[in-house]
Scaffold this motif. Structure first.
Motif, PDB file in Angstrom:
ATOM      1  N   ASP A   1       0.864  -1.170   0.000  1.00 21.53           N
ATOM      2  CA  ASP A   1       0.000   0.000   0.000  1.00 21.53           C
ATOM      3  C   ASP A   1       0.903   1.223   0.000  1.00 21.53           C
ATOM      4  O   ASP A   1       1.727   1.398   0.908  1.00 21.53           O
ATOM      5  CB  ASP A   1      -0.905   0.012   1.230  1.00 21.53           C
ATOM      6  CG  ASP A   1      -2.002  -1.025   1.154  1.00 21.53           C
ATOM      7  OD1 ASP A   1      -2.300  -1.466   0.040  1.00 21.53           O
ATOM      8  OD2 ASP A   1      -2.555  -1.390   2.200  1.00 21.53           O
ATOM      9  N   PHE A   2       0.779   2.073  -1.017  1.00 21.64           N
ATOM     10  CA  PHE A   2       1.619   3.250  -1.143  1.00 21.64           C
ATOM     11  C   PHE A   2       0.836   4.482  -0.685  1.00 21.64           C
ATOM     12  O   PHE A   2      -0.250   4.759  -1.199  1.00 21.64           O
ATOM     13  CB  PHE A   2       2.080   3.431  -2.594  1.00 21.64           C
ATOM     14  CG  PHE A   2       3.049   2.378  -3.039  1.00 21.64           C
ATOM     15  CD1 PHE A   2       4.409   2.566  -2.860  1.00 21.64           C
ATOM     16  CD2 PHE A   2       2.608   1.202  -3.610  1.00 21.64           C
ATOM     17  CE1 PHE A   2       5.316   1.595  -3.262  1.00 21.64           C
ATOM     18  CE2 PHE A   2       3.505   0.226  -4.015  1.00 21.64           C
ATOM     19  CZ  PHE A   2       4.860   0.424  -3.839  1.00 21.64           C
ATOM     20  N   GLU A   3       1.404   5.204   0.279  1.00 16.73           N
ATOM     21  CA  GLU A   3       0.781   6.426   0.786  1.00 16.73           C
ATOM     22  C   GLU A   3       1.376   7.624   0.056  1.00 16.73           C
ATOM     23  O   GLU A   3       2.556   7.932   0.201  1.00 16.73           O
ATOM     24  CB  GLU A   3       1.000   6.551   2.288  1.00 16.73           C
ATOM     25  CG  GLU A   3       0.348   7.802   2.879  1.00 16.73           C
ATOM     26  CD  GLU A   3       0.571   7.914   4.369  1.00 16.73           C
ATOM     27  OE1 GLU A   3      -0.114   7.200   5.126  1.00 16.73           O
ATOM     28  OE2 GLU A   3       1.442   8.706   4.775  1.00 16.73           O
ATOM     29  N   ILE A   4       0.543   8.294  -0.743  1.00 17.46           N
ATOM     30  CA  ILE A   4       0.978   9.480  -1.472  1.00 17.46           C
ATOM     31  C   ILE A   4       0.440  10.712  -0.755  1.00 17.46           C
ATOM     32  O   ILE A   4      -0.781  10.844  -0.544  1.00 17.46           O
ATOM     33  CB  ILE A   4       0.492   9.442  -2.931  1.00 17.46           C
ATOM     34  CG1 ILE A   4       1.096   8.241  -3.658  1.00 17.46           C
ATOM     35  CG2 ILE A   4       0.863  10.734  -3.655  1.00 17.46           C
ATOM     36  CD1 ILE A   4       0.696   8.131  -5.107  1.00 17.46           C
ATOM     37  N   PHE A   5       1.337  11.589  -0.351  1.00 20.41           N
ATOM     38  CA  PHE A   5       0.976  12.822   0.347  1.00 20.41           C
ATOM     39  C   PHE A   5       1.328  13.993  -0.559  1.00 20.41           C
ATOM     40  O   PHE A   5       2.485  14.165  -0.957  1.00 20.41           O
ATOM     41  CB  PHE A   5       1.726  12.926   1.677  1.00 20.41           C
ATOM     42  CG  PHE A   5       1.448  14.190   2.449  1.00 20.41           C
ATOM     43  CD1 PHE A   5       0.149  14.629   2.660  1.00 20.41           C
ATOM     44  CD2 PHE A   5       2.499  14.937   2.965  1.00 20.41           C
ATOM     45  CE1 PHE A   5      -0.105  15.793   3.372  1.00 20.41           C
ATOM     46  CE2 PHE A   5       2.256  16.109   3.689  1.00 20.41           C
ATOM     47  CZ  PHE A   5       0.948  16.537   3.889  1.00 20.41           C
ATOM     48  N   CYS A   6       0.329  14.804  -0.925  1.00 20.14           N
ATOM     49  CA  CYS A   6       0.524  15.972  -1.787  1.00 20.14           C
ATOM     50  C   CYS A   6       0.196  17.217  -0.981  1.00 20.14           C
ATOM     51  O   CYS A   6      -0.854  17.274  -0.307  1.00 20.14           O
ATOM     52  CB  CYS A   6      -0.355  15.893  -3.029  1.00 20.14           C
ATOM     53  SG  CYS A   6       0.006  14.490  -4.101  1.00 20.14           S
ATOM     54  N   PHE A   7       1.033  18.251  -1.110  1.00 18.93           N
ATOM     55  CA  PHE A   7       0.840  19.437  -0.271  1.00 18.93           C
ATOM     56  C   PHE A   7       1.510  20.663  -0.899  1.00 18.93           C
ATOM     57  O   PHE A   7       2.449  20.544  -1.701  1.00 18.93           O
ATOM     58  CB  PHE A   7       1.408  19.205   1.129  1.00 18.93           C
ATOM     59  CG  PHE A   7       2.884  18.899   1.170  1.00 18.93           C
ATOM     60  CD1 PHE A   7       3.803  19.874   1.485  1.00 18.93           C
ATOM     61  CD2 PHE A   7       3.354  17.613   0.890  1.00 18.93           C
ATOM     62  CE1 PHE A   7       5.171  19.595   1.519  1.00 18.93           C
ATOM     63  CE2 PHE A   7       4.714  17.321   0.923  1.00 18.93           C
ATOM     64  CZ  PHE A   7       5.621  18.312   1.236  1.00 18.93           C
ATOM     65  N   THR A   8       1.002  21.832  -0.541  1.00 16.64           N
ATOM     66  CA  THR A   8       1.635  23.085  -0.927  1.00 16.64           C
ATOM     67  C   THR A   8       2.591  23.515   0.180  1.00 16.64           C
ATOM     68  O   THR A   8       2.498  23.061   1.319  1.00 16.64           O
ATOM     69  CB  THR A   8       0.585  24.181  -1.152  1.00 16.64           C
ATOM     70  OG1 THR A   8      -0.207  24.323   0.032  1.00 16.64           O
ATOM     71  CG2 THR A   8      -0.325  23.847  -2.326  1.00 16.64           C
ATOM     72  N   SER A   9       3.511  24.407  -0.170  1.00 16.99           N
ATOM     73  CA  SER A   9       4.459  24.939   0.824  1.00 16.99           C
ATOM     74  C   SER A   9       4.583  26.451   0.630  1.00 16.99           C
ATOM     75  O   SER A   9       5.643  26.967   0.275  1.00 16.99           O
ATOM     76  CB  SER A   9       5.817  24.238   0.711  1.00 16.99           C
ATOM     77  OG  SER A   9       6.275  24.213  -0.625  1.00 16.99           O
ATOM     78  N   LEU A  10       3.460  27.117   0.837  1.00 15.85           N
ATOM     79  CA  LEU A  10       3.384  28.571   0.646  1.00 15.85           C
ATOM     80  C   LEU A  10       3.973  29.284   1.864  1.00 15.85           C
ATOM     81  O   LEU A  10       3.572  29.010   2.996  1.00 15.85           O
ATOM     82  CB  LEU A  10       1.929  28.984   0.453  1.00 15.85           C
ATOM     83  CG  LEU A  10       1.658  30.439   0.081  1.00 15.85           C
ATOM     84  CD1 LEU A  10       2.153  30.731  -1.332  1.00 15.85           C
ATOM     85  CD2 LEU A  10       0.150  30.725   0.184  1.00 15.85           C
TER      86      LEU A  10
END
Length: 356
Positions: free
Chosen positions: A91-100
């Motif tokens: 199971d692959f956990e993909i975390f997507c996020f901004t860094s403003l």
């Protein structure tokens, strides 16, 4: 006249990823996946040239710059140039996020999505004749070219094998010095382990190069191997033994997956009949499973397993006029692939579902 108005006070800098639309959850998950996200501007400032990131299983984040612009309370879709590497059964956990910088509200910066791999698909180069061009094992008689990225699945081709018997598997390759190894997933766990090896790594045409080389190799089925339908993997590698890890890629070689029935078709049909499990997929991850058989009036076990081989549902199912029906609610479950088995301790039939 009386009137009213609503005033919304927006933070000046409040940006985040609100959705990961790709990778999709599928039963043919490739080793490299596009990553597509929706970026939401929750604040009151137009943003351009800002950073967005993704990581896999907590690894080093990949950072890219989004040109924008995205206005206040607007959203936009962004596809990363880089791809997510999903190279194993897991199971692959993909975390997507901004860094403003100076983001006013950091708790809405990112989202997580779990992407499972039902079964790994090793990559290799078989364009120079390496790999399998013809495979014969009982009812399987399969002539093929080089599969995409060195992997092919032929799950409509099934070999009937008996316990306690050794079978001849004939393989033709178009390049010598080709090592071959085979596994059968006897416990239906989504993986091929060392104890499930039915052919140890064996070399075809030692020291030879391009040409047509055919070898007949023994496939050993033990007297206590599990009855029923199972996946079989056959894998080749040039100039070196085939790794015991069925997921490893090779420079030159090929991987092919098939299906086998342990216990003759007549035995399996005498227990569960000739029909496959039928699956109806409804909204909100609801499923209806039907196994139509007139040869069994005994209760059977309905079992659901995740990609780690863990049982998440285990219930009895009873026949009505020769038909076993089970309604399954998976709305509570994590997204991913699940293996379904209907049968008893003697034999079973398998299928799989994707939970979104």
């Amino acid at each position: 006249d009386d009137y009213s108005t609503t005033i919304i006070n927006l933070m000046p800098n409040d940006l985040g990823v609100s959705l990961i639309s790709e990778p999709l959850i599928d039963d043919n998950q490739p080793n490299e996946e596009d990553v597509v996200v929706t970026i939401q501007n929750y604040g009151g400032t137009i943003h351009e040239n800002f950073e967005v990131n993704f990581s896999v299983n907590g690894g080093t984040p990949i950072t890219e710059v989004v040109p924008g612009p995205v206005g206040p309370l607007e959203s936009m879709q962004y596809e990363f140039d880089a791809q997510a590497e999903l190279n194993d059964i897991d199971d692959f956990e993909i975390f997507c996020f901004t860094s403003l910088p100076d983001d006013s509200q950091s708790d809405n910066d990112g989202v997580t999505k779990i992407i499972p791999k039902f079964i790994c698909q090793p990559e290799s180069n078989c364009s120079q004749g390496d790999g399998i061009r013809h495979l014969v094992l009982e009812e399987i008689d399969n002539m093929t070219g080089c599969g995409d990225d060195g992997y092919s699945a032929f799950l409509d081709q099934v070999a009937s094998l008996e316990q306690g018997t050794t079978y001849d598997m004939t393989i033709t390759t178009e390049h010598g010095s080709q090592y071959v190894r085979a596994w059968i997933d006897f416990n239906d766990s989504f993986s091929f382990t060392g104890i499930e090896t039915v052919l140890s790594s064996t070399e075809i045409a030692p020291g030879e190069g391009p040409g047509v080389w055919t070898e007949t190799l023994p496939i050993e089925i033990e007297s206590d191997d599990d009855l029923g339908e199972h996946l079989m993997r056959v894998k080749t590698n040039r100039d070196g033994t085939v790794s015991g890890n069925a997921c490893n890629g090779m420079d030159f070689g090929e991987t092919e997956d098939y299906k086998v029935i342990i216990g003759s078709v007549s035995l399996l049909e005498s227990i569960l009949g000739p029909n496959d499990i039928e699956v109806r997929t409804l909204a909100n991850d609801q499923f209806i499973f039907t196994l139509d058989t007139e040869v069994s009036n005994d209760p059977l076990i309905f079992r659901v397993m995740d990609t780690q081989g863990r049982t998440v549902v285990h219930n009895w199912v009873y026949p009505v006029n020769g038909e076993y029906t089970y309604e399954l609610d998976m709305s509570y479950a994590a997204g991913g692939m699940y293996l379904i088995r209907i049968g008893d301790q003697r034999a079973g039939k398998i299928t799989r579902i994707a939970v979104q």
